[in-house]
Design a protein around this motif. Structure first.
Motif, mmCIF file in Angstrom:
data_model
loop_
_atom_site.group_PDB
_atom_site.id
_atom_site.type_symbol
_atom_site.label_atom_id
_atom_site.label_comp_id
_atom_site.label_asym_id
_atom_site.label_seq_id
_atom_site.Cartn_x
_atom_site.Cartn_y
_atom_site.Cartn_z
ATOM 1 N N UNK A 1 0.825 -1.219 0.000
ATOM 2 C CA UNK A 1 0.000 0.000 0.000
ATOM 3 C C UNK A 1 0.855 1.263 0.000
ATOM 4 N N UNK A 2 1.854 1.321 0.864
ATOM 5 C CA UNK A 2 2.563 2.581 1.069
ATOM 6 C C UNK A 2 3.648 2.848 0.027
ATOM 7 N N UNK A 3 4.246 1.804 -0.515
ATOM 8 C CA UNK A 3 5.308 2.010 -1.498
ATOM 9 C C UNK A 3 4.787 1.897 -2.921
ATOM 10 N N UNK A 4 3.939 0.894 -3.178
ATOM 11 C CA UNK A 4 3.460 0.660 -4.543
ATOM 12 C C UNK A 4 2.025 1.106 -4.757
ATOM 13 N N UNK A 5 1.356 1.613 -3.700
ATOM 14 C CA UNK A 5 -0.018 2.149 -3.799
ATOM 15 C C UNK A 5 -1.008 1.085 -4.286
ATOM 16 N N UNK A 6 -0.825 -0.135 -3.815
ATOM 17 C CA UNK A 6 -1.711 -1.247 -4.164
ATOM 18 C C UNK A 6 -2.789 -1.357 -3.086
ATOM 19 N N UNK A 7 -4.012 -1.121 -3.458
ATOM 20 C CA UNK A 7 -5.113 -1.144 -2.485
ATOM 21 C C UNK A 7 -6.273 -2.036 -2.913
ATOM 22 N N UNK A 8 -6.240 -2.537 -4.142
ATOM 23 C CA UNK A 8 -7.337 -3.362 -4.649
ATOM 24 C C UNK A 8 -7.010 -4.848 -4.508
ATOM 25 N N UNK A 9 -8.063 -5.652 -4.283
ATOM 26 C CA UNK A 9 -7.904 -7.092 -4.204
ATOM 27 C C UNK A 9 -7.779 -7.578 -2.772
ATOM 28 N N UNK A 10 -7.854 -8.897 -2.602
ATOM 29 C CA UNK A 10 -7.716 -9.467 -1.264
ATOM 30 C C UNK A 10 -6.244 -9.476 -0.857
ATOM 31 N N UNK A 11 -5.984 -9.926 0.371
ATOM 32 C CA UNK A 11 -4.624 -9.878 0.902
ATOM 33 C C UNK A 11 -3.634 -10.624 0.009
ATOM 34 N N UNK A 12 -4.008 -11.832 -0.412
ATOM 35 C CA UNK A 12 -3.091 -12.634 -1.209
ATOM 36 C C UNK A 12 -2.775 -11.968 -2.546
ATOM 37 N N UNK A 13 -3.795 -11.374 -3.154
ATOM 38 C CA UNK A 13 -3.590 -10.720 -4.448
ATOM 39 C C UNK A 13 -2.685 -9.504 -4.307
ATOM 40 N N UNK A 14 -2.847 -8.752 -3.218
ATOM 41 C CA UNK A 14 -2.010 -7.563 -3.019
ATOM 42 C C UNK A 14 -0.557 -7.948 -2.741
#
Length: 387
Positions: A307-320
């Motif tokens: 989330x904080x470095x790559x700004x990935x917020x979509x999908x479940x935990x495993x997908x992120x």
């Protein structure tokens, strides 16, 4: 956050044309040994700048320190320094020259077999000769820390030591010194610094908000700078930020009070010692596979990293987590560093050799949880075999 001591006495002389400033920080009557690597320090004029700054001081030059500094070479420097009654050292180069100088500084006054400095990881170092550095290749952070790595070729051993006695007294950081670097070295420097940060950050939560935010900011800075560094243009602002980021990646601040990993480095050191692969390139091979192997124990920090470095917020935990690791891998590939052993024509036989060396060097419980056994290291390397 764990209890910690934070101490860093190194004075940083940052900016263009700062080499002349060393005159103010070396005793006027010092007998100086200048240590450097190959001909680049001479060809680029840096050695001439150093000579001019040293003025009338007695100066002895020792060149030929390798990209992975060899114990055998460094012991020749120790012998020369003793014979010439040197009392101050000056490293001119990148992390390898600085690491080598740290070993020389510790070995000159050492009583006993200097190899034990490395086998004891610095625990038996009680004094060292004072030294400064003129940094020409940003990557390792050695210019502002108290650690070093040395290779003993005959043993295929690459070992680290740390001691508060081998902090540089000062380090010159002139971003223009990066203008003459080959692209390969610049790319390696970005990757090396990135993994230094990850080894201290992507472990397990420790409630260290300041350290986490510093680390995330440094990682984001490297991600932002990487394409510009790779373009090879001599942009002072880009190179200044790159140089300063690599120093902060390993000067002790972001690692204070937090669990640290370093398994990627330990496995990578064995790859370098056995197969002479650039240090940074071994890290690019190992880290993505290590994250995949350790995804469960590192899950909380992997999600924070996503989330904080790559700004990935979509999908479940495993997908992120999957996406964060994939982006890490793509980051290295974008720098021109392969993330697989196959790119270096290495297969299962190399894995056997690396695991054997890890066991021989006592690297049997690596990682922040000390749960990366030789069997786990083998699985990490097997994941790295091919794309």
């Amino acid at each position: 956050m764990n209890n910690f001591d934070f101490y860093n006495p190194t004075r940083i002389l940052f900016g263009e044309n700062r080499t002349a400033s060393i005159d103010e920080h070396i005793p006027g009557d010092a007998r100086v040994m200048v240590l450097y690597g190959g001909e680049s320090a001479r060809r680029t004029g840096t050695l001439d700048e150093v000579r001019q700054a040293l003025g009338d001081r007695t100066a002895v030059e020792f060149g030929g320190i390798e990209a992975n500094p060899k114990f055998e070479t460094l012991m020749r420097a120790v012998e020369t320094a003793r014979a010439e009654h040197v009392d101050f050292l000056l490293a001119v180069g990148g992390g390898s020259v600085i690491d080598g100088t740290k070993f020389v500084a510790a070995a000159i006054p050492f009583e006993g077999d200097p190899w034990s400095i490395l086998t004891e990881h610095g625990a038996n170092v009680h004094s060292a000769m004072p030294f400064g550095t003129v940094l020409t290749l940003p990557a390792t952070g050695s210019e502002m820390n108290h650690g070093a790595v040395v290779t003993r070729a005959e043993l295929h051993a690459k070992l680290a030591f740390m001691s508060p006695h081998v902090f540089p007294q000062f380090s010159v950081l002139d971003p223009t010194k990066t203008y003459t670097l080959p692209q390969r070295q610049l790319s390696n420097g970005v990757a090396d610094a990135f993994v230094h940060i990850m080894e201290q950050y992507l472990t397990r939560p420790a409630g260290a908000m300041v350290q986490d935010r510093f680390a995330e900011g440094l990682l984001q800075t490297l991600v932002e700078l990487a394409p510009q560094v790779n373009e090879g243009e001599n942009d002072y602002a880009v190179r200044a930020n790159f140089m300063w980021t690599t120093t902060w990646a390993l000067n002790g601040m972001i690692g204070a009070g937090v669990p640290q990993d370093w398994a990627t480095h330990m496995i990578g050191h064995e790859l370098t010692a056995l197969y002479d692969i650039d240090h940074a390139r071994t890290l690019a091979i190992v880290l993505p596979s290590l994250l995949r192997e350790q995804r469960t124990v590192k899950a909380e920090k992997l999600l924070q990293y996503a989330e904080r470095v790559w700004h990935i917020t979509e999908g479940d935990d495993e997908a992120r987590i999957d996406e964060a690791i994939a982006k890490t891998e793509a980051f290295f590939e974008g720098l021109g560093l392969s993330t697989h052993l196959g790119a270096y024509d290495l297969g299962e036989e190399a894995i056997d050799a690396v695991v054997e060396q890890l066991e021989a060097h006592g690297m049997t419980s690596l990682g922040e949880q000390q749960d990366i056994t030789p069997a786990v290291s083998r699985r990490i390397l097997q994941r790295s075999l091919k794309a």
